[in-house]
Design a protein around this motif. Structure first.
Motif, PDB file in Angstrom:
ATOM      1  N   LEU A   1      72.814  23.103  51.583  1.00 17.96           N
ATOM      2  CA  LEU A   1      72.010  24.323  51.508  1.00 17.96           C
ATOM      3  C   LEU A   1      72.274  25.220  52.708  1.00 17.96           C
ATOM      4  O   LEU A   1      72.033  26.431  52.654  1.00 17.96           O
TER       5      LEU A   1
ATOM      6  N   ARG B   1      69.587  17.672  57.440  1.00 20.29           N
ATOM      7  CA  ARG B   1      69.267  17.330  56.068  1.00 20.29           C
ATOM      8  C   ARG B   1      69.725  18.437  55.111  1.00 20.29           C
ATOM      9  O   ARG B   1      70.255  18.181  54.002  1.00 20.29           O
ATOM     10  N   LEU B   2      69.540  19.718  55.532  1.00 17.43           N
ATOM     11  CA  LEU B   2      69.942  20.830  54.663  1.00 17.43           C
ATOM     12  C   LEU B   2      71.459  20.884  54.547  1.00 17.43           C
ATOM     13  O   LEU B   2      72.005  21.217  53.478  1.00 17.43           O
TER      14      LEU B   2
ATOM     15  N   ARG C   1      72.670  18.457  52.065  1.00 14.46           N
ATOM     16  CA  ARG C   1      72.445  18.893  50.689  1.00 14.46           C
ATOM     17  C   ARG C   1      73.331  20.101  50.353  1.00 14.46           C
ATOM     18  O   ARG C   1      73.374  20.530  49.213  1.00 14.46           O
TER      19      ARG C   1
ATOM     20  N   SER D   1      66.106  18.912  60.710  1.00 10.91           N
ATOM     21  CA  SER D   1      65.921  19.633  59.446  1.00 10.91           C
ATOM     22  C   SER D   1      67.237  20.258  58.992  1.00 10.91           C
ATOM     23  O   SER D   1      67.590  20.236  57.795  1.00 10.91           O
ATOM     24  N   THR D   2      67.974  20.771  59.950  1.00  9.95           N
ATOM     25  CA  THR D   2      69.247  21.394  59.614  1.00  9.95           C
ATOM     26  C   THR D   2      70.231  20.343  59.143  1.00  9.95           C
ATOM     27  O   THR D   2      71.037  20.580  58.209  1.00  9.95           O
TER      28      THR D   2
END
Length: 612
Positions: free
Chosen positions: A206, A200-201, A204, A197-198
């Motif tokens: 984020l 992917r962020l 992006r 998840s990290t």
């Protein structure tokens, strides 16, 4: 006047001379008559004396005569013996002596000669020491039982500990590790999801990159925790479990070994306890069978008092016979036969037995055993050899008892019809046997007889006398009536007889040179001036012989010394006699005893010194 007187005297003398010859003749005849009368008187007196002697011999009241007869003859061997039973039950002491003691004392014993039944008490031994040992042993047994109980508990504890580990501690620890592994897997899965998840962020924009690194470290940490739990589980299951099982099994084995040792010790102590109890029971001895009690006393073969007497207070060792219970239905006689007659006895010979204590009792028996070895000699008869002979009694009566003295007649030979004489009528002389036979007119004839079997009263005659001959019995008191040959006791005869028997010959007359009576024969001289060299000492040692040296005083050579020595002798011997004497000395020397050789050597030394 003187001339006529002389003529007359001469004439008268001449006239008388013819008359003297007849007178001498008459005197010689008278002497012859007197000598003849003397001879006739001597012959008459001799004949009268012989007639009186024959008459006196014919009417001698001191002569005991008997007639030669025929009849049955028993060649017997007569001996004394002792009654015993061939089937004896020996009561033996089975009580061991305590450490430091030589035996067990007797407190009470049944009287000898008592008739007992099976189960009756015979002997009571001192059991006080065994009872004290029993009390001490019981305490030891109790301690051994306590050790066994502790060892059994230790074994049980070791087994429980092993079971506790396998079913408790091991499983608990295993599940705890498995739980840690599950948590580690869960944390690893969660960290991996957060990392994804990290990522992917971050892509992006984020989340910063620092958060990505933190999530990566979280994944690695959870993975390491999972590997550590897996490794600890593997070690627990493969190594730790095996190690703990070995320890528990070793503890169990050790506890079981201690238990076995305790059990063995307890068993030994219990065995000793039972043995002590058995020894206490054996201190009271009971009769194993019916019989009459005979104490097994041991008497010394040298005479004197008994070595062992079964009585209260006597010390008895283990395996010692205390009492004998003979079977009265199987009785026998034990007799000791002298070595001179033992070769006559063989098993199976019949015998008659008389009991000294019971008169008018004659029993029948037979020889069943003759020992091949002599009995031990006593102190007073060490040179007399006797052999034990067992005579079985056929159908023994109940009245006889062991220990009684019996007279045994063993029949060696039984002859039906033989010529026999009393044993007193024979006389041995010079290897022959003689009898004195009474003839008619008071004459006695000495006859050589050949005897056969004999006993203590009579002897059988093979030849020499006939039936109904009158023989003299008391020959020992009338040896003058026997016409016995003179024994030749000369040295040559004895030497020849000994040589024929394989014995060294006796020294002959030449041995006088070695005797102490006068030394060498009178007139004899030493050959070559003295004894041979070295004759004074063995192997020629010491002072040399006279023949090998000169006179140390006068310087006389050996030949002159020989001449001087010969002049001092009473007689002059020949050379052959001297040579023969030397040969005899050399021949006799090996047969001389040590004392004779020493004496001869000393005599030779003295003679050598005197000749010097």
């Amino acid at each position: 006047m003187p001339y006529p007187i002389k003529v007359i005297a001469m004439n008268s003398l001449h006239s008388r001379c013819p008359r003297t010859v007849p007178a001498r003749r008459r005197g010689g005849a008278l002497v012859g008559v007197l000598i003849a009368l003397t001879v006739v008187a001597g012959l008459g007196m001799g004949g009268y004396w012989a007639w009186q002697r024959s008459l006196a011999q014919a009417n001698r009241p001191d002569l005991i005569v008997d007639q030669v007869g025929r009849g049955p003859f028993d060649h017997i061997v007569l001996e004394q013996g002792e009654l015993e039973s061939s089937s004896n039950v020996d009561v033996v002491c089975q009580v061991r002596a305590r450490t430091g003691n030589s035996g067990t004392p007797i407190l009470w014993v049944v009287d000898e000669g008592t008739a007992v039944k099976a189960g009756d008490k015979l002997v009571e031994l001192d059991d006080s020491a065994w009872k004290q040992a029993l009390r001490d042993k019981r305490i030891v047994v109790i301690g051994a039982e306590a050790q066994v109980a502790a060892a059994e508990a230790a074994v049980e504890q070791a087994k429980i500990s092993r079971q506790e580990y396998l079913e408790g501690l091991f499983e608990t620890e295993e599940r705890a590790i498995q739980s840690e592994m599950a948590l580690a897997e869960q944390g690893l899965r969660k960290a991996q999801l957060e990392l994804q998840s990290t990522e992917r962020l971050v892509a992006r924009g984020l989340v910063k990159s620092l958060q990505l690194e933190a999530d990566q470290f979280a994944v690695a940490n959870n993975r390491n925790m999972l590997h550590s739990a897996e490794n600890r589980l593997r070690v627990l299951q493969t190594l730790t479990r095996q190690k703990m099982l070995v320890e528990f099994d070793s503890a169990i084995d050790s506890a079981e070994a201690q238990l076995a040792a305790a059990l063995g010790s307890l068993e030994e102590e219990q065995t000793d306890l039972r043995d002590i109890q058995k020894q206490i029971e054996l201190c009271t001895i009971y009769a194993p069978a019916d019989g009459v009690v005979i104490h097994a006393n041991v008497y010394s073969s040298r005479g004197g008092s008994a070595e062992v007497v079964i009585e209260p207070g006597a010390i008895i060792r283990e395996r010692q016979t205390l009492i004998r219970l003979p079977d009265p239905r199987k009785m026998q006689v034990r007799a000791k036969i002298n070595e001179s007659r033992i070769t006559l006895i063989n098993p199976g010979m019949p015998a008659k037995i008389r009991i000294d204590a019971i008169t008018d009792m004659e029993l029948l028996g037979r020889v069943v055993r003759v020992n091949r070895y002599a009995e031990p000699g006593s102190w007073f008869s060490t040179s007399i050899k006797e052999y034990a002979t067992i005579i079985e009694i056929i159908d023994p009566p109940e009245s006889i008892r062991t220990g009684m003295t019996a007279e045994v007649q063993i029949f060696v030979q039984q002859l039906q019809d033989v010529t026999q004489v009393p044993i007193q009528s024979i006389y041995q002389h010079g290897g022959l046997t003689y009898c004195l036979v009474k003839k008619g007119n008071g004459r006695y004839e000495t006859r050589v007889v050949k005897i056969g079997a004999t006993n203590d009263q009579r002897a059988t005659i093979l030849n020499g006398v006939e039936d109904n001959d009158t023989i003299v019995l008391n020959l020992r008191q009338n040896l003058s009536l026997l016409d016995l040959p003179t024994l030749d006791t000369s040295v040559e005869d004895l030497s020849a007889r000994l040589a024929s028997e394989g014995v060294s010959a006796l020294p002959g007359p030449s041995a006088a040179v070695e005797s102490g009576d006068g030394g060498r024969p009178e007139g004899a001289v030493r050959p070559e001036g003295g004894r041979p060299a070295g004759a004074g000492r063995p192997e020629g040692g010491g002072r040399p012989g006279v023949g090998d040296r000169s006179d140390s005083t006068t310087g006389t050579p050996p030949a002159e010394a020989t001449a001087v020595n010969a002049d001092t002798q009473p007689a002059e011997p020949t050379e052959s006699s001297a040579t023969e004497t030397t040969a005899e000395l050399t021949e006799r020397a090996p047969r001389q005893s040590f004392l004779e050789r020493i004496t001869a050597a000393r005599q030779g030394q003295e003679e050598g010194q005197s000749s010097e």
